[in-house]
Design a protein around this motif. Structure first.
Motif, PDB file in Angstrom:
ATOM      1  N   TYR A 175     -16.347  -4.604   6.552  1.00 16.82           N
ATOM      2  CA  TYR A 175     -16.230  -3.872   7.814  1.00 16.82           C
ATOM      3  C   TYR A 175     -14.965  -4.282   8.543  1.00 16.82           C
ATOM      4  O   TYR A 175     -14.391  -5.322   8.278  1.00 16.82           O
ATOM      5  N   GLU A 176     -14.558  -3.429   9.460  1.00 15.62           N
ATOM      6  CA  GLU A 176     -13.357  -3.667  10.251  1.00 15.62           C
ATOM      7  C   GLU A 176     -13.651  -3.266  11.686  1.00 15.62           C
ATOM      8  O   GLU A 176     -14.295  -2.249  11.926  1.00 15.62           O
ATOM      9  N   ILE A 224     -14.016   0.219  17.823  1.00 15.79           N
ATOM     10  CA  ILE A 224     -14.656   1.036  16.789  1.00 15.79           C
ATOM     11  C   ILE A 224     -14.960   0.122  15.614  1.00 15.79           C
ATOM     12  O   ILE A 224     -14.101  -0.648  15.178  1.00 15.79           O
ATOM     13  N   LEU A 225     -16.173   0.209  15.116  1.00 12.51           N
ATOM     14  CA  LEU A 225     -16.610  -0.535  13.944  1.00 12.51           C
ATOM     15  C   LEU A 225     -16.643   0.422  12.764  1.00 12.51           C
ATOM     16  O   LEU A 225     -17.341   1.432  12.807  1.00 12.51           O
ATOM     17  N   THR A 226     -15.871   0.132  11.718  1.00 11.64           N
ATOM     18  CA  THR A 226     -15.898   0.926  10.500  1.00 11.64           C
ATOM     19  C   THR A 226     -16.543   0.088   9.407  1.00 11.64           C
ATOM     20  O   THR A 226     -16.082  -1.024   9.121  1.00 11.64           O
ATOM     21  N   MET A 231     -22.352   7.274  16.146  1.00  8.98           N
ATOM     22  CA  MET A 231     -21.464   7.619  15.039  1.00  8.98           C
ATOM     23  C   MET A 231     -20.236   8.338  15.584  1.00  8.98           C
ATOM     24  O   MET A 231     -20.346   9.285  16.344  1.00  8.98           O
ATOM     25  N   SER A 232     -19.049   7.864  15.174  1.00  6.20           N
ATOM     26  CA  SER A 232     -17.803   8.471  15.612  1.00  6.20           C
ATOM     27  C   SER A 232     -17.226   9.371  14.526  1.00  6.20           C
ATOM     28  O   SER A 232     -16.858  10.500  14.778  1.00  6.20           O
ATOM     29  N   PHE A 233     -17.151   8.872  13.293  1.00  7.41           N
ATOM     30  CA  PHE A 233     -16.725   9.672  12.151  1.00  7.41           C
ATOM     31  C   PHE A 233     -17.231   9.005  10.875  1.00  7.41           C
ATOM     32  O   PHE A 233     -17.607   7.839  10.885  1.00  7.41           O
ATOM     33  N   MET A 234     -17.246   9.778   9.770  1.00  9.62           N
ATOM     34  CA  MET A 234     -17.732   9.240   8.501  1.00  9.62           C
ATOM     35  C   MET A 234     -17.129  10.028   7.348  1.00  9.62           C
ATOM     36  O   MET A 234     -16.649  11.154   7.535  1.00  9.62           O
ATOM     37  N   SER A 235     -17.184   9.446   6.160  1.00  6.67           N
ATOM     38  CA  SER A 235     -16.725  10.156   4.976  1.00  6.67           C
ATOM     39  C   SER A 235     -17.705  11.284   4.661  1.00  6.67           C
ATOM     40  O   SER A 235     -18.871  11.232   5.070  1.00  6.67           O
ATOM     41  N   ASP A 264     -18.966   4.474  -3.960  1.00 11.03           N
ATOM     42  CA  ASP A 264     -18.467   3.150  -3.587  1.00 11.03           C
ATOM     43  C   ASP A 264     -17.296   3.206  -2.609  1.00 11.03           C
ATOM     44  O   ASP A 264     -16.736   2.182  -2.240  1.00 11.03           O
ATOM     45  N   SER A 265     -16.929   4.419  -2.172  1.00 14.59           N
ATOM     46  CA  SER A 265     -15.852   4.558  -1.186  1.00 14.59           C
ATOM     47  C   SER A 265     -16.344   5.226   0.100  1.00 14.59           C
ATOM     48  O   SER A 265     -15.562   5.768   0.858  1.00 14.59           O
ATOM     49  N   SER A 266     -17.654   5.162   0.357  1.00 12.45           N
ATOM     50  CA  SER A 266     -18.229   5.738   1.577  1.00 12.45           C
ATOM     51  C   SER A 266     -17.917   4.851   2.775  1.00 12.45           C
ATOM     52  O   SER A 266     -17.806   3.634   2.650  1.00 12.45           O
ATOM     53  N   TYR A 267     -17.793   5.466   3.950  1.00  8.00           N
ATOM     54  CA  TYR A 267     -17.582   4.692   5.170  1.00  8.00           C
ATOM     55  C   TYR A 267     -18.152   5.451   6.366  1.00  8.00           C
ATOM     56  O   TYR A 267     -18.264   6.665   6.361  1.00  8.00           O
ATOM     57  N   VAL A 268     -18.534   4.678   7.384  1.00  6.93           N
ATOM     58  CA  VAL A 268     -19.022   5.221   8.651  1.00  6.93           C
ATOM     59  C   VAL A 268     -18.379   4.416   9.767  1.00  6.93           C
ATOM     60  O   VAL A 268     -18.291   3.194   9.690  1.00  6.93           O
ATOM     61  N   ALA A 269     -17.925   5.105  10.816  1.00  8.23           N
ATOM     62  CA  ALA A 269     -17.372   4.438  11.996  1.00  8.23           C
ATOM     63  C   ALA A 269     -18.302   4.695  13.177  1.00  8.23           C
ATOM     64  O   ALA A 269     -18.712   5.834  13.415  1.00  8.23           O
ATOM     65  N   VAL A 270     -18.670   3.632  13.865  1.00  9.69           N
ATOM     66  CA  VAL A 270     -19.522   3.748  15.045  1.00  9.69           C
ATOM     67  C   VAL A 270     -18.833   3.067  16.213  1.00  9.69           C
ATOM     68  O   VAL A 270     -17.971   2.198  16.035  1.00  9.69           O
ATOM     69  N   THR A 271     -19.209   3.471  17.405  1.00 13.36           N
ATOM     70  CA  THR A 271     -18.626   2.901  18.607  1.00 13.36           C
ATOM     71  C   THR A 271     -19.722   2.740  19.660  1.00 13.36           C
ATOM     72  O   THR A 271     -20.662   3.538  19.699  1.00 13.36           O
TER      73      THR A 271
END
Length: 186
Positions: free
Chosen positions: A16-17, A25-27, A43-47, A79-86
């Motif tokens: 995570y970043e 923002i947490l990705t 949720m802010s954005f996601m793959s 294996d390349s999925s991601y979700v960004a939350v804030t």
């Protein structure tokens, strides 16, 4: 200040970043089948390969600990999925590696939970002592996170951490406390 460390917001490399200064923002990078659980509406954005859903389990425990009774879930489909939350309010994201707590839990200020990935249980505990529940500002029902995964809390302002030595006492305004290990007496 002796013994205090400024929180840096660094993430676990590759997992995570945390980006930003005050409105972070947490990705979270998810592997195929891995699940991120969050407060609804964060949720802010996601793959485009993420499978969104809801979690209604542990309904009572979450409601008792002042969390939303139903949580949003995001399952990785590659294996390349991601979700960004804030956070819902301008705040910093504070990661808690629950596996590093040596089997103990982290008690949290009501409303501080944002999300978790991996084996994390969101629970509650009671403190019916009038002095601590009324005068300490945390109430008689408190949030608790435990497990071996990564939990993410939110807090406003400058975030400091302090590891107390055995028998060390620290006087603090409890409105400034976001989380503490359950081995610490408040």
């Amino acid at each position: 200040m002796q013994g205090f460390d400024a929180y840096t917001g660094e993430g676990v490399s590759g997992k995570y970043e945390i980006l930003g200064d005050d409105m972070q923002i947490l990705t979270v990078n998810l592997k195929d089948g891995e699940l991120l659980t969050t407060e609804p509406g964060t949720m802010s954005f996601m793959s485009n390969d993420i499978k969104p859903g809801v979690n209604c389990g542990a309904f009572f425990k979450r409601c008792m600990s002042a969390n939303p009774c139903i949580m949003s879930t995001y399952r990785g489909a590659s294996d390349s999925s991601y979700v960004a939350v804030t956070p819902k309010l301008p705040a910093k994201v504070v990661p808690i590696e629950t596996g590093a707590l040596g089997g103990s839990a982290m008690r949290c200020k009501s409303g501080s939970y944002l999300a978790h990935v991996g084996d994390v249980t969101l629970d509650f505990d009671f403190d019916c002592n009038c002095l601590t529940c009324c005068c300490a500002g945390q109430g008689c029902v408190r949030q608790k996170v435990k497990g071996t995964g990564s939990a993410f809390l939110t807090a406003m302002g400058t975030i400091l951490t302090k590891e107390l030595a055995e028998g060390e006492v620290l006087v603090v305004d409890t409105n400034s406390v976001v989380a503490w290990q359950d081995t610490v007496k408040l």
